[in-house]
Design a protein around this motif. Sequence first.
Motif, short mmCIF file in Angstrom:
data_model
loop_
_atom_site.label_atom_id
_atom_site.label_comp_id
_atom_site.label_asym_id
_atom_site.label_seq_id
_atom_site.Cartn_x
_atom_site.Cartn_y
_atom_site.Cartn_z
N LYS A 135 0.83 -1.21 0.00
CA LYS A 135 0.00 0.00 0.00
C LYS A 135 0.86 1.26 0.00
O LYS A 135 2.00 1.24 0.47
N GLN A 136 0.31 2.32 -0.49
CA GLN A 136 0.98 3.62 -0.48
C GLN A 136 0.28 4.60 0.46
O GLN A 136 0.84 5.62 0.84
N GLU A 137 -0.96 4.33 0.78
CA GLU A 137 -1.75 5.19 1.65
C GLU A 137 -2.42 4.34 2.73
O GLU A 137 -2.74 3.18 2.49
N PRO A 138 -2.61 4.91 3.91
CA PRO A 138 -2.21 6.25 4.33
C PRO A 138 -0.70 6.34 4.55
O PRO A 138 -0.02 5.31 4.67
N ARG A 139 -0.19 7.51 4.61
CA ARG A 139 1.25 7.69 4.79
C ARG A 139 1.71 7.17 6.15
O ARG A 139 2.77 6.56 6.27
N PHE A 140 0.90 7.42 7.17
CA PHE A 140 1.20 6.96 8.53
C PHE A 140 -0.02 6.23 9.10
O PHE A 140 -1.15 6.56 8.76
N ILE A 141 0.24 5.25 9.95
CA ILE A 141 -0.86 4.57 10.64
C ILE A 141 -0.68 4.77 12.14
O ILE A 141 0.45 4.92 12.64
N ASP A 142 -1.77 4.78 12.86
CA ASP A 142 -1.71 4.94 14.31
C ASP A 142 -1.14 3.69 14.97
O ASP A 142 -1.45 2.56 14.56
N GLU A 143 -0.31 3.91 15.95
CA GLU A 143 0.26 2.81 16.72
C GLU A 143 -0.54 2.64 18.02
O GLU A 143 -0.82 3.61 18.72
N GLY A 144 -0.89 1.42 18.33
CA GLY A 144 -1.57 1.15 19.59
C GLY A 144 -0.59 1.09 20.74
O GLY A 144 0.60 1.38 20.58
N ALA A 145 -1.07 0.71 21.89
CA ALA A 145 -0.20 0.58 23.06
C ALA A 145 0.79 -0.56 22.83
O ALA A 145 0.48 -1.56 22.18
N PRO A 146 2.02 -0.41 23.33
CA PRO A 146 3.01 -1.48 23.19
C PRO A 146 2.49 -2.80 23.76
O PRO A 146 1.73 -2.80 24.74
N ASP A 147 2.88 -3.91 23.16
CA ASP A 147 2.40 -5.23 23.57
C ASP A 147 3.19 -5.71 24.79
O ASP A 147 4.14 -6.48 24.68
N ILE A 148 2.77 -5.21 25.96
CA ILE A 148 3.42 -5.53 27.23
C ILE A 148 2.34 -5.98 28.21
O ILE A 148 1.32 -5.32 28.37
N LYS A 149 2.57 -7.10 28.86
CA LYS A 149 1.55 -7.66 29.75
C LYS A 149 1.40 -6.85 31.03
O LYS A 149 0.28 -6.58 31.48
N THR A 150 2.49 -6.47 31.63
CA THR A 150 2.43 -5.67 32.84
C THR A 150 1.97 -4.25 32.50
O THR A 150 2.23 -3.76 31.40
N ASP A 151 1.32 -3.61 33.45
CA ASP A 151 0.81 -2.26 33.19
C ASP A 151 1.55 -1.19 33.98
O ASP A 151 1.10 -0.04 34.06
N ASP A 152 2.71 -1.55 34.51
CA ASP A 152 3.43 -0.58 35.35
C ASP A 152 4.69 -0.04 34.68
O ASP A 152 5.60 0.44 35.36
N VAL A 153 4.78 -0.13 33.34
CA VAL A 153 5.93 0.41 32.63
C VAL A 153 5.45 1.33 31.51
O VAL A 153 4.32 1.21 31.03
N ALA A 189 17.56 -18.07 22.12
CA ALA A 189 16.35 -17.39 21.66
C ALA A 189 15.26 -17.46 22.72
O ALA A 189 14.96 -18.52 23.25
N PHE A 190 14.68 -16.31 23.00
CA PHE A 190 13.51 -16.23 23.87
C PHE A 190 12.28 -16.01 22.99
O PHE A 190 12.30 -15.18 22.07
N ARG A 191 11.21 -16.75 23.27
CA ARG A 191 9.98 -16.59 22.52
C ARG A 191 8.80 -16.57 23.47
O ARG A 191 8.65 -17.48 24.30
N SER A 192 7.99 -15.52 23.38
CA SER A 192 6.82 -15.42 24.24
C SER A 192 5.71 -16.30 23.69
O SER A 192 5.39 -16.23 22.50
N GLU A 193 5.13 -17.11 24.56
CA GLU A 193 4.03 -17.96 24.13
C GLU A 193 2.85 -17.12 23.65
O GLU A 193 2.16 -17.47 22.69
N ASP A 194 2.62 -15.98 24.31
CA ASP A 194 1.56 -15.05 23.92
C ASP A 194 2.21 -13.77 23.40
O ASP A 194 2.58 -12.89 24.18
N ASP A 195 2.38 -13.70 22.09
CA ASP A 195 2.97 -12.54 21.43
C ASP A 195 1.96 -12.05 20.41
O ASP A 195 1.64 -12.76 19.46
N HIS A 196 1.46 -10.84 20.57
CA HIS A 196 0.41 -10.33 19.71
C HIS A 196 0.96 -9.53 18.53
O HIS A 196 0.19 -8.90 17.80
N VAL A 197 2.28 -9.54 18.35
CA VAL A 197 2.91 -8.82 17.24
C VAL A 197 3.68 -9.79 16.33
O VAL A 197 3.41 -9.88 15.13
N VAL A 198 4.64 -10.50 16.91
CA VAL A 198 5.48 -11.44 16.16
C VAL A 198 5.19 -12.85 16.64
O VAL A 198 5.57 -13.21 17.77
#
Length: 257
Positions: A135-153, A189-198
Amino acid sequence: MLERYPILSGAESFFFKGNHIGILISHGFIGTPQSVQFLGEYIASQGYTVYAVRLKGHGTHYEDMERCTYHDWVQSLEEGYRFLQQHCQDIFILGQSMGGTLTMQLASKYPKIKGVMLINAAMTTIPVMEEFKHKQEPRFIDEGAPDIKTDDVFEITYTKAPIRSIQQLLALMDDTRRKLTSVTCPKLAFRSEDDHVVPPENTDYILAHIHSGIKETITLYNSYHVASMDYEKKFIAEQCCLFIEKYARKQRRAEIS
């Protein structure tokens, strides 16, 4: 590539001078060295020399990032490698997400690298990005919150991602896959069992295609994609130190004999 915007506070690269064993660390896509700072500080506390690079176009503004190609990101890590060579005899590389992709790029080029450590490395597919490949459009897309399980960082990252940069990341993955068979150094190699990105299958692919005689994998059960900032960050740091100590000593003994 000259960046047009100043570096965000807290997004700077960091360096800790320690012994002759150097650890080069790479953050991931739209991230900054802040996302791997805990790991870097912990590893440095064990006496190692640590350098975390800030990849070009990161930690300033997403318009800077849009102007980069993946070759700029490879160059950033390569410059970090050359910098550490001035201070250290042995060098290991640790990469998070796209940083893991870049780590494999360097490992395929420099056989003297003593070992690599990957955290949820991107190599085959990132489903949330695939739809933007042509795709060429849109030029930028909104990024959601980082995929981190803990909510204190809080992760310093961009609120938007350039479409062009997403395409460069996918191109980097394509290029790196062709080079995996040249990687022969020890690998952890570390791999998260629950990874919502990779998806974890990315790590499986790397293990299946590199020619390293030593391949260690650790599954993370309490961390999402940005595991370097999640619940198991200390565990990751501890395991990295054990890996570094084990293979730095083993290779030195082999060289002496």
